[in-house]
Design an enzyme around this catalytic site. Sequence first.
Site, mmCIF file in Angstrom:
data_model
loop_
_atom_site.group_PDB
_atom_site.id
_atom_site.type_symbol
_atom_site.label_atom_id
_atom_site.label_comp_id
_atom_site.label_asym_id
_atom_site.label_seq_id
_atom_site.Cartn_x
_atom_site.Cartn_y
_atom_site.Cartn_z
ATOM 1 N N ILE A 61 40.378 -5.318 -20.535
ATOM 2 C CA ILE A 61 38.963 -4.968 -20.406
ATOM 3 C C ILE A 61 38.769 -3.844 -19.404
ATOM 4 C CG2 ILE A 61 36.683 -5.830 -19.665
ATOM 5 C CD1 ILE A 61 37.681 -7.091 -22.263
ATOM 6 N N GLY A 65 41.717 -1.360 -12.617
ATOM 7 C CA GLY A 65 41.337 -0.776 -11.337
ATOM 8 C C GLY A 65 42.564 -0.413 -10.543
ATOM 9 N N ALA A 66 42.354 0.027 -9.310
ATOM 10 C CA ALA A 66 43.470 0.408 -8.462
ATOM 11 C C ALA A 66 44.315 -0.808 -8.118
ATOM 12 C CB ALA A 66 42.951 1.062 -7.191
ATOM 13 N N GLU A 67 43.663 -1.947 -7.957
ATOM 14 C CA GLU A 67 44.358 -3.137 -7.486
ATOM 15 C C GLU A 67 44.857 -4.036 -8.610
ATOM 16 O OE1 GLU A 67 45.226 -4.317 -4.438
ATOM 17 O OE2 GLU A 67 44.708 -2.338 -3.689
ATOM 18 N N ARG A 112 44.276 -5.559 -13.027
ATOM 19 C CA ARG A 112 43.778 -5.394 -14.384
ATOM 20 C C ARG A 112 43.008 -6.644 -14.785
ATOM 21 N NH1 ARG A 112 49.154 -3.038 -14.885
ATOM 22 N NH2 ARG A 112 50.105 -4.770 -15.984
ATOM 23 N N LEU A 113 42.025 -6.433 -15.661
ATOM 24 C CA LEU A 113 41.202 -7.544 -16.123
ATOM 25 C C LEU A 113 41.387 -7.710 -17.621
ATOM 26 C CD1 LEU A 113 38.944 -9.468 -14.918
ATOM 27 C CD2 LEU A 113 37.357 -7.995 -16.127
ATOM 28 N N ASP A 161 31.262 -5.059 -2.294
ATOM 29 C CA ASP A 161 31.182 -3.971 -3.285
ATOM 30 C C ASP A 161 29.998 -4.217 -4.221
ATOM 31 O OD1 ASP A 161 31.813 -1.707 -4.757
ATOM 32 O OD2 ASP A 161 33.353 -2.710 -5.954
#
Lengths: 194, 260
Positions: B22, B25-27, B29-30, B156
């Site tokens: 989906i 990101g930098a950190e 995955r989703l 955030d």
Amino acid sequence: MSLETLEIDHIPSSHRIHAALFHDVSNTDFLHAQLLARNPDFDYTFLDASSVISRLHVLSAIYRAVTTQLEGSLTTATPHSEVVLSLSPNNNIADAYRRWGITPGKTKDIIVIKIVSGTEVPTPEDIWAHLTGAIKGTPAPLSDEEIAKATDWPKVRKYYSLNAVPALASVKDEEVRRREMERLAIMKMALRGL
Amino acid sequence: MATEFPLPRVLTYPASAPPSLIAQGAEGRLYKTTHLHADRPCALKYRPPKPYRHPILDARLTKARIAAEAKVLDRCYREGVPVPVVYALDAAAGWLMIEWIEGIPVRQGINEWLGERPEDDAPPAEDLDETPIVDLMKRIGQAVGSLHRTGVIHGDLTTSNMMLRPRPQGSEPEADAKKKAVAGDVILIDFGLATQSSSDEDRAVDLYVLERAFASTHPRAERLFSHVLEAYKHSFKKAHSVLIKLEDVRMRGRKRSMLG
């Protein structure tokens, strides 16, 4: 045959998981003795159904036990005992057995789980024949309705610290409330060990 | 794109539907996948090992971050803050499985509402009923207020990190498409940067981040943001002093001065 082969997502096909429920079991002391003696013929998970909320609740525990085994980080001796621990919100194994395991003289309804993996391949028929021979009780399918007959809610609320949860305060409908408690219990189980 | 990354091991076993990537990101995955069976969709957040970090440090950081996020979600959910519930996790393996929230991000809902509006930030035409969007602003303020009341700082806050979950069918009268775009319950998501704190300073910075993000994502709706703060003010006891602090933060920016 009330023995069901469970289909659980994200569990490798090398694992076969069978489960059933027995009401009004009269020989809990015998079954308990087999576990204490580590009788290899009784390599099962026996759960006290009165501490269990639903099918989803049991499946969550099985899922955690199997994934823990796959990661090679079982805390207990076998995946069967890991299921008992997986139901607990804390790491105390004796405590988990007292609450979710079977207790002679107290446990009336028992959920049986058999996890088969690797080369050992007893068929569901073999397992069922052994279980019906060993357990003196009335077999039933592992459905939400059958589990609900056994659930002791005050006990479940105590075990998962659900008595003073702000999120439950505004829920009036009893059915919705129980689903919320199920969610909170599964979350408590997931967070064990953090 | 999904094929570019190897799946985390937990997703390599058979499931009723294949997992889909989906977001990345930098950190981490989703993925969207299922928990136990097909009718339990869930989000799986995976933090892959970082090859540039020392393996022992990497394992420790990943574990601590997954654990922190799970604990914050647990605390929020129990306190009645609208967040997804945790289904399962393995901190050492770097994954966290949480409830899938149906609906659209608040960002998208606001943009759909603004859709046909004129470009400028002029007050709307007399006949435009702004109640639905104002109501959404209030629900955002209440959600953030309940989060802060619980002692959690999101870290955030943006309109992309809030979902608009449709209410069950039939619970509300049929609305037109525009009203529908801003209807539903506000659910806060992505607690990867969340911390626990109850200080006015931290809460004010959290609000300031949201205010700035809101202004740049929805410049045409900037004046509506006051409704967020208004609802926030009434959502818990100490909210008033947070808003006073927010004035200071606006003057100096997100970071505290290191001078003096």
